[in-house]
Design a protein around this motif. Structure first.
Motif, PDB file in Angstrom:
ATOM      1  N   ALA A 105       3.811   0.143  -8.322  1.00  0.00           N
ATOM      2  CA  ALA A 105       3.183   0.844  -7.190  1.00  0.00           C
ATOM      3  C   ALA A 105       3.244  -0.038  -5.946  1.00  0.00           C
ATOM      4  CB  ALA A 105       1.740   1.211  -7.517  1.00  0.00           C
ATOM      5  N   ASP A 106       2.931  -1.311  -6.108  1.00  0.00           N
ATOM      6  CA  ASP A 106       2.969  -2.215  -4.963  1.00  0.00           C
ATOM      7  C   ASP A 106       4.385  -2.525  -4.508  1.00  0.00           C
ATOM      8  OD1 ASP A 106       0.491  -2.557  -3.937  1.00  0.00           O
ATOM      9  OD2 ASP A 106       0.084  -4.475  -4.883  1.00  0.00           O
ATOM     10  N   LEU A 107       5.337  -2.514  -5.414  1.00  0.00           N
ATOM     11  CA  LEU A 107       6.729  -2.722  -5.009  1.00  0.00           C
ATOM     12  C   LEU A 107       7.169  -1.595  -4.070  1.00  0.00           C
ATOM     13  CD1 LEU A 107       9.409  -4.240  -5.136  1.00  0.00           C
ATOM     14  CD2 LEU A 107       9.952  -2.920  -7.209  1.00  0.00           C
ATOM     15  N   GLY A 108       6.855  -0.358  -4.427  1.00  0.00           N
ATOM     16  CA  GLY A 108       7.179   0.775  -3.553  1.00  0.00           C
ATOM     17  C   GLY A 108       6.478   0.654  -2.211  1.00  0.00           C
ATOM     18  N   TYR A 109       5.224   0.266  -2.239  1.00  0.00           N
ATOM     19  CA  TYR A 109       4.459   0.063  -1.002  1.00  0.00           C
ATOM     20  C   TYR A 109       5.138  -1.001  -0.139  1.00  0.00           C
ATOM     21  CZ  TYR A 109       0.721  -1.507   2.064  1.00  0.00           C
ATOM     22  OH  TYR A 109       0.001  -1.871   3.162  1.00  0.00           O
ATOM     23  N   PHE A 110       5.486  -2.118  -0.759  1.00  0.00           N
ATOM     24  CA  PHE A 110       6.109  -3.218  -0.023  1.00  0.00           C
ATOM     25  C   PHE A 110       7.434  -2.788   0.603  1.00  0.00           C
ATOM     26  CE2 PHE A 110       8.976  -6.917   0.066  1.00  0.00           C
ATOM     27  CZ  PHE A 110       8.285  -7.705   0.975  1.00  0.00           C
ATOM     28  N   LEU A 111       8.264  -2.117  -0.184  1.00  0.00           N
ATOM     29  CA  LEU A 111       9.591  -1.727   0.294  1.00  0.00           C
ATOM     30  C   LEU A 111       9.544  -0.710   1.433  1.00  0.00           C
ATOM     31  CD1 LEU A 111      11.530  -1.424  -3.079  1.00  0.00           C
ATOM     32  CD2 LEU A 111      11.759  -3.232  -1.351  1.00  0.00           C
ATOM     33  N   PHE A 112       8.671   0.279   1.317  1.00  0.00           N
ATOM     34  CA  PHE A 112       8.696   1.374   2.272  1.00  0.00           C
ATOM     35  C   PHE A 112       7.647   1.281   3.380  1.00  0.00           C
ATOM     36  CE2 PHE A 112      10.744   3.010  -1.533  1.00  0.00           C
ATOM     37  CZ  PHE A 112      11.942   3.429  -0.988  1.00  0.00           C
ATOM     38  N   VAL A 113       6.496   0.724   3.089  1.00  0.00           N
ATOM     39  CA  VAL A 113       5.420   0.706   4.080  1.00  0.00           C
ATOM     40  C   VAL A 113       5.310  -0.656   4.751  1.00  0.00           C
ATOM     41  CG1 VAL A 113       2.973   1.206   4.464  1.00  0.00           C
ATOM     42  CG2 VAL A 113       4.228   2.486   2.738  1.00  0.00           C
ATOM     43  N   ASP A 114       5.256  -1.705   3.939  1.00  0.00           N
ATOM     44  CA  ASP A 114       5.170  -3.063   4.492  1.00  0.00           C
ATOM     45  C   ASP A 114       6.409  -3.417   5.302  1.00  0.00           C
ATOM     46  OD1 ASP A 114       3.047  -4.810   4.446  1.00  0.00           O
ATOM     47  OD2 ASP A 114       3.331  -5.400   2.363  1.00  0.00           O
ATOM     48  N   LEU A 115       7.562  -3.346   4.671  1.00  0.00           N
ATOM     49  CA  LEU A 115       8.793  -3.701   5.365  1.00  0.00           C
ATOM     50  C   LEU A 115       9.103  -2.742   6.512  1.00  0.00           C
ATOM     51  CD1 LEU A 115      11.164  -4.855   2.465  1.00  0.00           C
ATOM     52  CD2 LEU A 115       9.800  -6.262   4.032  1.00  0.00           C
ATOM     53  N   GLY A 116       8.574  -1.537   6.441  1.00  0.00           N
ATOM     54  CA  GLY A 116       8.736  -0.572   7.532  1.00  0.00           C
ATOM     55  C   GLY A 116       7.906  -0.925   8.753  1.00  0.00           C
ATOM     56  N   GLY A 117       6.952  -1.840   8.590  1.00  0.00           N
ATOM     57  CA  GLY A 117       6.122  -2.278   9.703  1.00  0.00           C
ATOM     58  C   GLY A 117       4.998  -1.327  10.059  1.00  0.00           C
ATOM     59  N   TYR A 118       4.584  -0.501   9.094  1.00  0.00           N
ATOM     60  CA  TYR A 118       3.560   0.503   9.371  1.00  0.00           C
ATOM     61  C   TYR A 118       2.134   0.041   9.094  1.00  0.00           C
ATOM     62  CZ  TYR A 118       7.674   3.455   9.431  1.00  0.00           C
ATOM     63  OH  TYR A 118       8.904   3.989   9.725  1.00  0.00           O
ATOM     64  N   VAL A 119       1.980  -1.165   8.573  1.00  0.00           N
ATOM     65  CA  VAL A 119       0.648  -1.631   8.179  1.00  0.00           C
ATOM     66  C   VAL A 119       0.358  -3.028   8.718  1.00  0.00           C
ATOM     67  CG1 VAL A 119       0.505  -0.242   6.079  1.00  0.00           C
ATOM     68  CG2 VAL A 119       1.537  -2.494   5.985  1.00  0.00           C
ATOM     69  N   ASN A 120      -0.931  -3.294   8.833  1.00  0.00           N
ATOM     70  CA  ASN A 120      -1.388  -4.639   9.152  1.00  0.00           C
ATOM     71  C   ASN A 120      -1.412  -5.466   7.874  1.00  0.00           C
ATOM     72  OD1 ASN A 120      -1.905  -4.241  11.976  1.00  0.00           O
ATOM     73  ND2 ASN A 120      -3.662  -3.003  11.380  1.00  0.00           N
ATOM     74  N   PHE A 121      -1.577  -6.752   8.022  1.00  0.00           N
ATOM     75  CA  PHE A 121      -1.555  -7.660   6.872  1.00  0.00           C
ATOM     76  C   PHE A 121      -2.683  -7.368   5.883  1.00  0.00           C
ATOM     77  CE2 PHE A 121      -2.410 -11.795   4.831  1.00  0.00           C
ATOM     78  CZ  PHE A 121      -1.165 -12.010   4.261  1.00  0.00           C
ATOM     79  N   VAL A 122      -3.862  -7.042   6.407  1.00  0.00           N
ATOM     80  CA  VAL A 122      -5.019  -6.763   5.556  1.00  0.00           C
ATOM     81  C   VAL A 122      -5.296  -5.267   5.640  1.00  0.00           C
ATOM     82  CG1 VAL A 122      -7.486  -7.215   5.242  1.00  0.00           C
ATOM     83  CG2 VAL A 122      -5.978  -9.061   5.971  1.00  0.00           C
TER      84      VAL A 122
END
Length: 147
Positions: A105-122
C-alpha cells in the motif's frame, strides 16, 4: 536472541502506529465521500495542493473511487494493526502479512502520490518511512533468528 526480540517489538510498535494512522485516514476519507464532499477528501490526501484548486464538480464515479481508496486504507490499517500484536512475538506469518499489505500500500502511495509531489512530508511520507523501517526490522530479526 534477546536483541532480536527487541527488533520484533519495535517493528510491532511501528505497525501499530502505522495501522492507527491508516484506520483514521480511511474513516476520514470515507466520511468526506459519504457526506458528498469529494474535494475535502482529495485535499486531505493531496495536502501539498492548494485546497481552493480542488474545488470543482467531480463526477460521482470519482467519489466512489476515492471512497474505495478510503475503505482500503481502513482495512489495510486494521490488518497491520492486528498483525502487530503477533509480530511482537516474532510470528512469521504476521510479519509477511503486514509487509505485504502495509508495504505494498505504501509502495503505491510513494510511487504515485509522493513522487508526484502531491503531499507534504508529514504525515504521508513519514508513514512510508515507518512501514519501511518496520519491514526491515522484522525481516532482519526473522531471518537472523533462523540461522
Amino acid at each position: 536472541m534477546k536483541n532480536l526480540s527487541i527488533l520484533f517489538k519495535i517493528s510491532a510498535v511501528l505497525w501499530i502506529i502505522w495501522g492507527l494512522v491508516h484506520i483514521l485516514a480511511g474513516v476520514l476519507t470515507m466520511n468526506f465521500i459519504l457526506s458528498g464532499d469529494i474535494a475535502s477528501s482529495i485535499a486531505g490526501i493531496a495536502d501539498a495542493l492548494d485546497p481552493a484548486t480542488l474545488q470543482m464538480d467531480y463526477p460521482n464515479a470519482a467519489g466512489a473511487i476515492i471512497g474505495q481508496h478510503g475503505f482500503n486504507l481502513f482495512w489495510i490499517g486494521i490488518v497491520t494493526f492486528i498483525s502487530a500484536f503477533f509480530i511482537w512475538k516474532g510470528n512469521k506469518n504476521a510479519i509477511f502479512l503486514a509487509a505485504i499489505t502495509g508495504g505494498l500500500a505504501d509502495l503505491g502511495y510513494f510511487l504515485f502520490v509522493d513522487l508526484g509531489g502531491y503531499v507534504n512530508f508529514v504525515p504521508g511520507t513519514v508513514m512510508t518511512i515507518v512501514s519501511s523501517l518496520a519491514i526491515i526490522l522484522s525481516f532482519f530479526a526473522h531471518f537472523k533468528s533462523k540461522k
